[in-house]
Design an enzyme around this catalytic site. Structure first.
Site, PDB file in Angstrom:
ATOM      1  N   LYS A 228      18.450  -3.232 -34.350  1.00 44.21           N
ATOM      2  CA  LYS A 228      18.689  -4.152 -33.567  1.00 44.21           C
ATOM      3  C   LYS A 228      18.593  -3.489 -32.129  1.00 44.21           C
ATOM      4  O   LYS A 228      18.787  -2.415 -31.781  1.00 44.21           O
ATOM      5  CB  LYS A 228      19.844  -4.884 -33.879  1.00 44.21           C
ATOM      6  CG  LYS A 228      20.332  -5.824 -32.892  1.00 44.21           C
ATOM      7  CD  LYS A 228      21.485  -6.684 -33.488  1.00 44.21           C
ATOM      8  CE  LYS A 228      22.054  -7.837 -32.592  1.00 44.21           C
ATOM      9  NZ  LYS A 228      22.690  -8.863 -33.248  1.00 44.21           N
ATOM     10  N   ASP A 259      13.569  -7.825 -37.993  1.00 40.80           N
ATOM     11  CA  ASP A 259      14.342  -9.112 -37.890  1.00 40.80           C
ATOM     12  C   ASP A 259      13.434  -9.288 -36.618  1.00 40.80           C
ATOM     13  O   ASP A 259      13.418  -8.803 -35.398  1.00 40.80           O
ATOM     14  CB  ASP A 259      15.774  -9.116 -37.485  1.00 40.80           C
ATOM     15  CG  ASP A 259      16.456 -10.164 -37.156  1.00 40.80           C
ATOM     16  OD1 ASP A 259      15.652 -10.970 -36.235  1.00 40.80           O
ATOM     17  OD2 ASP A 259      17.500 -10.691 -37.892  1.00 40.80           O
ATOM     18  N   HIS A 262      15.063  -9.056 -33.038  1.00 43.12           N
ATOM     19  CA  HIS A 262      15.645  -7.617 -32.567  1.00 43.12           C
ATOM     20  C   HIS A 262      14.956  -6.744 -31.541  1.00 43.12           C
ATOM     21  O   HIS A 262      15.128  -5.756 -31.670  1.00 43.12           O
ATOM     22  CB  HIS A 262      16.197  -7.087 -34.018  1.00 43.12           C
ATOM     23  CG  HIS A 262      17.196  -7.639 -34.686  1.00 43.12           C
ATOM     24  ND1 HIS A 262      17.928  -6.965 -35.538  1.00 43.12           N
ATOM     25  CD2 HIS A 262      17.847  -8.992 -34.471  1.00 43.12           C
ATOM     26  CE1 HIS A 262      18.779  -7.908 -36.096  1.00 43.12           C
ATOM     27  NE2 HIS A 262      18.816  -9.046 -35.113  1.00 43.12           N
ATOM     28  N   ASP A 294      18.662 -12.607 -29.055  1.00 42.46           N
ATOM     29  CA  ASP A 294      18.630 -12.721 -30.368  1.00 42.46           C
ATOM     30  C   ASP A 294      19.378 -13.985 -30.695  1.00 42.46           C
ATOM     31  O   ASP A 294      20.452 -13.791 -31.323  1.00 42.46           O
ATOM     32  CB  ASP A 294      19.108 -11.396 -31.031  1.00 42.46           C
ATOM     33  CG  ASP A 294      19.421 -11.334 -32.407  1.00 42.46           C
ATOM     34  OD1 ASP A 294      18.471 -12.168 -32.979  1.00 42.46           O
ATOM     35  OD2 ASP A 294      19.962 -10.588 -32.941  1.00 42.46           O
ATOM     36  N   ASP A 326      16.467 -15.445 -41.201  1.00 47.87           N
ATOM     37  CA  ASP A 326      17.684 -15.160 -40.718  1.00 47.87           C
ATOM     38  C   ASP A 326      18.130 -15.859 -39.337  1.00 47.87           C
ATOM     39  O   ASP A 326      17.565 -15.579 -38.399  1.00 47.87           O
ATOM     40  CB  ASP A 326      17.710 -13.560 -40.330  1.00 47.87           C
ATOM     41  CG  ASP A 326      19.116 -13.087 -39.828  1.00 47.87           C
ATOM     42  OD1 ASP A 326      19.995 -13.700 -39.894  1.00 47.87           O
ATOM     43  OD2 ASP A 326      19.280 -11.808 -39.475  1.00 47.87           O
TER      44      ASP A 326
HETATM   45  C1  RNT Z   1      22.201  -9.458 -36.938  1.00 47.23           C
HETATM   46  C2  RNT Z   1      21.288  -8.987 -38.017  1.00 47.23           C
HETATM   47  C3  RNT Z   1      21.787  -9.425 -39.365  1.00 47.23           C
HETATM   48  C4  RNT Z   1      22.495 -10.735 -39.608  1.00 47.23           C
HETATM   49  C5  RNT Z   1      22.927 -11.140 -40.969  1.00 47.23           C
HETATM   50  C6  RNT Z   1      23.754 -12.273 -40.920  1.00 47.23           C
HETATM   51  O1  RNT Z   1      21.616  -9.531 -35.881  1.00 47.23           O
HETATM   52  O2  RNT Z   1      20.001  -9.960 -37.793  1.00 47.23           O
HETATM   53  O3  RNT Z   1      20.774  -9.495 -40.290  1.00 47.23           O
HETATM   54  O4  RNT Z   1      22.149 -11.847 -38.856  1.00 47.23           O
HETATM   55  O5  RNT Z   1      22.877 -10.167 -41.751  1.00 47.23           O
HETATM   56 ZN    ZN Z   2      18.725  -9.952 -39.342  1.00 51.01          ZN
END
Ligand code: RNT
Ligand code: ZN
Length: 418
Positions: A228, A259, A262, A294, A326
């Site tokens: 992240k 993600d 991120h 985010d 997510d």
């Molecule tokens: C957090 C991450 C993570 C969470 C979940 C709930 O910034 O993205 O993946 O959002 O695990």
């Molecule tokens: Zn995530």
């Protein structure tokens, strides 16, 4: 919508695509097989069912909004997922977080969770034709603080190492039970609000903790590690940065989770796919929609998502990609949020599968760059949506905007009574 209209529109689309060398039936067959790992946490704003009295803020993630109807217990969450299933095509997966165990009225701390707390999930999932994925939960706990697996305090660190090891065992149990590997994601919020002079130290500790967690080989689960950029109240430094996990994943052959919220907002996640495919075993996606940060807005069909899907189909890498969602929007109907995100993700992959890639690559090989750009532009307007409507019809689910009324019905009959 009239069946005959959808069918004849599909026939027209099929011909139109054939003209650019694309087989729509083949694309639909592939789309049918794409499983999306549905995140359980949109249904209750990432609250979970622990009885520990934690709160989300602890780990730098935040659900905003106060729309009525949030799931308050396991039964309601399952009911919501079942409703979602009636509005989407295909066979999918459910992604659970450790805090969603079936703990009854008991207080079970995170270093004490075991597969038994998830037996009812396994049984229910089997009945509903869902495979399970899993996540360890570092946030929202009295011991969350700023540092968990990277904490210099051995007692706190060991607590989280124990938690994460147990999560791997739970994932292993899922995998065994469902005869399909459970994908377990590891994300910890560890970082620092303000300047730190110990960047290296915390990363060294995190590396060691990961080594200890992953020491045991498990056959029925796969590990993913998620980086992240920063978290709220942890703005200056993130121990598990992208460089850190990319390095760790390449070295130890672990799956890196991308993600889409991120990274720096101008960074292309799509461009990372082909690089990761060369150096890590598979890829896990957390499809999200960042607005300025985010923010975890509901996934929609935007350029970022279609580019990402296209990079995957161009690389013919669907068999090496796990697609998870997510996001958590607490400001609108939560079931609607699920359905929008899932359908949009499927639409993006459909567009990828329908790309006239053979001709495009031919142009590129011959240096015909005007032609390549022209066809890329024209392809945006090809009638993929008619193919999509037919996909919904074939799967016997609401076509187009018809699902809005279904969700309104569910809100009236179920959610408004919570
Ligand atoms: C957090 C991450 C993570 C969470 C979940 C709930 O910034 O993205 O993946 O959002 O695990
Ligand atoms: Zn995530």
């Amino acid at each position: 919508m009239k069946e005959s209209v959808i069918k004849s529109a599909y026939e027209a689309a099929k011909e139109r695509y054939a003209a650019v060398g694309v087989d729509t039936d083949a694309a639909l067959e592939k789309l049918q097989k794409i499983a999306i790992s549905i995140h359980c946490w949109q249904s209750d704003d990432v609250t979970g069912f622990e009885n520990l009295g934690g709160n989300l803020g602890g780990g730098g993630i935040q659900a905003t909004g106060n729309y009525p109807g949030k799931a308050r217990n396991i039964d309601e969450l399952r009911q919501d997922i079942e409703e979602v299933q009636t509005l989407i095509a295909g066979k999918h997966r459910l992604n659970l977080h450790a805090i969603y165990g079936d703990f009854g009225n008991k207080i079970v701390d995170r270093d004490a969770i075991e597969p038994a707390h998830f037996t009812s999930w396994m049984q229910w999932a089997k009945e509903k034709n869902l495979k399970l994925d899993f996540n360890s939960t570092s946030f929202g706990h009295p011991k969350s603080g700023d540092l968990t697996l990277a904490n210099p305090d051995k007692a706190i660190r060991d607590f989280w190492i124990e938690h994460t090891k147990r999560c791997r065992e739970i994932s292993e149990a899922f995998g065994q039970f469902q005869h399909d590997p459970c994908i377990m994601n590891l994300w910890v919020h560890d970082g620092s609000k303000d300047l730190t002079v110990n960047r290296l130290l915390y990363r060294q500790i995190l590396e060691k903790s990961l080594d200890e967690i992953f020491a045991k080989e498990l056959k029925n689960m796969k590990d993913c590690i998620e980086a992240k950029l920063f978290g709220i109240a942890l703005e200056s430094y993130t121990v598990g940065s992208y460089d850190f996990y990319l390095g760790y994943g390449a070295k130890k052959q672990k799956i890196v989770t991308l993600d889409t919220g991120h990274f720096h907002l101008s960074e292309s996640i799509a461009d990372k796919i082909s690089a990761l495919l060369l150096f890590t075993p598979e890829i896990m996606l957390h499809v999200s929609r960042p607005i300025r940060w985010d923010s975890d807005h509901v996934t929609i069909l935007n350029d970022d998502l279609t580019e990402l899907a296209k990079e995957i189909t161009r690389a013919e890498a669907l068999n090496r990609i796990h697609i998870g969602l997510d996001y958590f929007d607490a400001s609108i109907n939560r079931i609607g949020a699920y359905v929008i995100g899932i359908r949009s993700t499927q639409k993006a992959f459909l567009q990828g599968l329908l790309e006239p890639i053979r001709i495009l690559r031919d142009y590129e090989a011959k240096g015909q760059y005007f032609e390549r750009l022209a066809l890329l532009e024209e392809a945006k307007g090809l009638p993929w949506n008619m193919v999509w409507d037919y996909f919904c019809l074939k799967n016997n689910i609401a076509v187009g905007e018809e699902y809005i009324a279904e969700i309104q019905k569910y809100e009236k009959n179920v959610l408004s009574k919570r």
